[in-house]
Design a protein around this motif. Structure first.
Motif, PDB file in Angstrom:
ATOM      1  N   PRO A 109      40.617  45.196  31.291  1.00  0.00           N
ATOM      2  CA  PRO A 109      39.373  44.821  31.969  1.00  0.00           C
ATOM      3  C   PRO A 109      39.641  43.734  33.011  1.00  0.00           C
ATOM      4  N   VAL A 110      39.123  43.955  34.219  1.00  0.00           N
ATOM      5  CA  VAL A 110      39.309  43.003  35.314  1.00  0.00           C
ATOM      6  C   VAL A 110      38.004  42.807  36.068  1.00  0.00           C
ATOM      7  N   ARG A 111      38.009  41.803  36.921  1.00  0.00           N
ATOM      8  CA  ARG A 111      36.872  41.530  37.798  1.00  0.00           C
ATOM      9  C   ARG A 111      37.394  41.396  39.216  1.00  0.00           C
ATOM     10  N   GLY A 138      32.383  41.140  42.720  1.00  0.00           N
ATOM     11  CA  GLY A 138      31.795  40.858  41.406  1.00  0.00           C
ATOM     12  C   GLY A 138      31.870  42.034  40.454  1.00  0.00           C
ATOM     13  N   THR A 139      32.417  43.148  40.904  1.00  0.00           N
ATOM     14  CA  THR A 139      32.517  44.345  40.071  1.00  0.00           C
ATOM     15  C   THR A 139      33.503  44.131  38.933  1.00  0.00           C
ATOM     16  N   LEU A 178      36.869  51.615  43.016  1.00  0.00           N
ATOM     17  CA  LEU A 178      36.784  50.831  44.243  1.00  0.00           C
ATOM     18  C   LEU A 178      38.158  50.240  44.520  1.00  0.00           C
ATOM     19  N   THR A 179      38.382  49.876  45.762  1.00  0.00           N
ATOM     20  CA  THR A 179      39.643  49.251  46.141  1.00  0.00           C
ATOM     21  C   THR A 179      39.384  47.827  46.590  1.00  0.00           C
ATOM     22  N   THR A 180      40.365  46.986  46.366  1.00  0.00           N
ATOM     23  CA  THR A 180      40.293  45.596  46.786  1.00  0.00           C
ATOM     24  C   THR A 180      41.708  45.060  46.909  1.00  0.00           C
ATOM     25  N   VAL A 216      41.862  40.297  42.202  1.00  0.00           N
ATOM     26  CA  VAL A 216      41.740  40.784  40.835  1.00  0.00           C
ATOM     27  C   VAL A 216      42.057  39.671  39.846  1.00  0.00           C
ATOM     28  N   GLN A 217      41.135  39.508  38.872  1.00  0.00           N
ATOM     29  CA  GLN A 217      41.385  38.552  37.796  1.00  0.00           C
ATOM     30  C   GLN A 217      40.953  39.190  36.471  1.00  0.00           C
ATOM     31  N   ALA A 218      41.511  38.706  35.398  1.00  0.00           N
ATOM     32  CA  ALA A 218      41.138  39.219  34.070  1.00  0.00           C
ATOM     33  C   ALA A 218      39.647  38.980  33.836  1.00  0.00           C
TER      34      ALA A 218
END
Length: 73
Positions: free
Chosen positions: A18-20, A25-26, A62-64, A69-71
């Motif tokens: 799981p990431v954010r 904010g997704t 989605l791409t970013t 990306v963070q946990a």
């Protein structure tokens, strides 16, 4: 323009976890990180690490930038 042959997968500690995405904010699951040529057609190559996140409820990934990306907590 990028083609499937331009992308290379790279390892990432959060793959499958799981990431954010701090930019949108997704929250979801980190499915892959690819090094992709992000340059527009007829422009010099510009390579970037791109993260693919599948939203928690499912749907289109989605791409970013991988730096976004963070946990997830």
């Amino acid at each position: 323009m990028a083609t499937p042959h331009d992308a290379n997968t790279v390892p990432h500690a959060l793959l499958g976890r799981p990431v954010r995405d701090i930019a949108s904010g997704t929250e979801g699951t980190l499915m892959a990180v690819l090094v992709e040529n992000t340059a527009a057609a007829d422009q010099p190559e510009r390579w970037a690490d791109i993260a693919y996140i599948r939203p928690a409820g499912g749907g289109v990934e989605l791409t970013t930038a991988v730096a976004n990306v963070q946990a997830a907590r």
